[in-house]
Every structure is written in structure tokens, then in C-alpha cells.
Design a protein around this motif. Structure first.
Motif, PDB file in Angstrom:
ATOM      1  N   UNK A  60       0.854  -1.222   0.096  1.00 49.96           N
ATOM      2  CA  UNK A  60       0.184  -0.050   0.086  1.00 49.96           C
ATOM      3  C   UNK A  60       0.843   1.372  -0.131  1.00 49.96           C
ATOM      4  N   UNK A  61       1.917   1.274   0.901  1.00 48.23           N
ATOM      5  CA  UNK A  61       3.008   2.493   0.722  1.00 48.23           C
ATOM      6  C   UNK A  61       3.498   2.452  -0.457  1.00 48.23           C
ATOM      7  N   UNK A  62       3.827   1.389  -1.258  1.00 45.79           N
ATOM      8  CA  UNK A  62       4.599   1.356  -2.503  1.00 45.79           C
ATOM      9  C   UNK A  62       3.719   2.055  -3.675  1.00 45.79           C
ATOM     10  N   UNK A  63       2.319   1.849  -3.269  1.00 49.18           N
ATOM     11  CA  UNK A  63       1.315   2.386  -4.188  1.00 49.18           C
ATOM     12  C   UNK A  63       1.230   4.014  -4.052  1.00 49.18           C
ATOM     13  N   UNK A  64       1.253   4.459  -2.998  1.00 44.07           N
ATOM     14  CA  UNK A  64       1.415   5.790  -2.471  1.00 44.07           C
ATOM     15  C   UNK A  64       2.833   6.556  -2.910  1.00 44.07           C
ATOM     16  N   UNK A  65       3.894   5.707  -3.290  1.00 41.48           N
ATOM     17  CA  UNK A  65       5.040   6.232  -3.410  1.00 41.48           C
ATOM     18  C   UNK A  65       5.927   6.554  -2.179  1.00 41.48           C
ATOM     19  N   UNK A  66       5.628   5.921  -1.077  1.00 49.05           N
ATOM     20  CA  UNK A  66       6.117   6.202   0.113  1.00 49.05           C
ATOM     21  C   UNK A  66       6.992   4.917   0.633  1.00 49.05           C
ATOM     22  N   UNK A  67       8.239   5.188   1.130  1.00 46.59           N
ATOM     23  CA  UNK A  67       8.937   4.161   1.674  1.00 46.59           C
ATOM     24  C   UNK A  67       8.543   3.915   3.269  1.00 46.59           C
ATOM     25  N   UNK A  68       8.591   2.957   3.796  1.00 51.09           N
ATOM     26  CA  UNK A  68       8.187   2.937   5.502  1.00 51.09           C
ATOM     27  C   UNK A  68       9.087   3.797   6.195  1.00 51.09           C
ATOM     28  N   UNK A  69      10.372   3.942   5.751  1.00 45.18           N
ATOM     29  CA  UNK A  69      11.436   4.667   6.425  1.00 45.18           C
ATOM     30  C   UNK A  69      11.198   6.080   6.202  1.00 45.18           C
ATOM     31  N   UNK A  70      10.332   6.455   5.330  1.00 53.15           N
ATOM     32  CA  UNK A  70      10.185   7.825   4.805  1.00 53.15           C
ATOM     33  C   UNK A  70       8.590   8.606   5.350  1.00 53.15           C
ATOM     34  N   UNK A  71       8.161   7.784   6.175  1.00 53.06           N
ATOM     35  CA  UNK A  71       6.742   8.029   6.606  1.00 53.06           C
ATOM     36  C   UNK A  71       6.659   9.291   7.327  1.00 53.06           C
ATOM     37  N   UNK A  72       7.593   9.533   8.215  1.00 61.41           N
ATOM     38  CA  UNK A  72       7.676  10.581   9.125  1.00 61.41           C
ATOM     39  C   UNK A  72       8.048  11.788   8.259  1.00 61.41           C
ATOM     40  N   UNK A  73       9.071  11.797   7.395  1.00 61.97           N
ATOM     41  CA  UNK A  73       9.465  12.746   6.508  1.00 61.97           C
ATOM     42  C   UNK A  73       8.242  13.022   5.569  1.00 61.97           C
TER      43      UNK A  73
END
Length: 82
Positions: A60-73
Motif C-alpha cells: 500500500x505504501x509503495x502504491x502511494x510512493x512512500x517507503x516505510x522509512x520515509x513516513x515521518x518525512x
């Protein structure tokens, strides 16, 4: 004959001046409280957004273009440049 005195202040102080100052202080107090509530509310919404994104799967995060490590950023990117 004219008399001049230097004992009088350059401007007179109205009894309402004290009330105006007290009113201004009261306004600053309530503006400070409102600002604190706004900051707290914004911080809470961002925290909830981080939790929602952390609960998503990696797909789901990949579909949003976000890596798990970059959520806070991603959530705070408008406030901080990292």
C-alpha cells in the motif's frame, strides 16, 4: 499676567487607560491559549497520519510512493527539510 507650571505631565492619564491595558493583557492571554490549542490540534492530526501510514502494508505504501522509512518525512515535509 500668565503663569506656567512644569509640574504637570506632558499628557494626562485617563482612568480608562488602566482598563485598556488590562483588556489588552486579557486579549494576549486568550490569544496565547488559542494558539496553543491550534498547535496541539495540528500536532495530533500529524501524529494520527503517521500512525495510519505505519499501519498500511508495504504494498500500500509503495502504491502511494512512500517507503516505510520515509513516513515521518512525508508527513512533516512541509515543516522540515531533511
Amino acid at each position: 499676567m500668565t503663569y506656567q507650571s512644569t509640574a504637570h505631565p506632558a499628557h494626562s492619564v485617563s482612568p480608562l487607560d488602566g482598563l485598556r491595558r488590562a483588556g489588552a493583557g486579557l486579549r494576549r492571554f486568550f490569544v496565547g491559549i488559542a494558539h496553543g490549542l491550534q498547535v496541539s490540534s495540528t500536532a495530533h492530526r500529524r501524529f494520527e497520519q503517521v500512525q495510519i501510514l505505519q499501519a498500511k502494508s508495504d504494498e500500500d505504501l509503495a502504491a502511494l510512493g512512500i517507503k516505510r522509512d520515509d513516513i515521518v518525512h512525508h508527513v512533516f515535509k512541509d515543516l522540515y527539510y531533511i
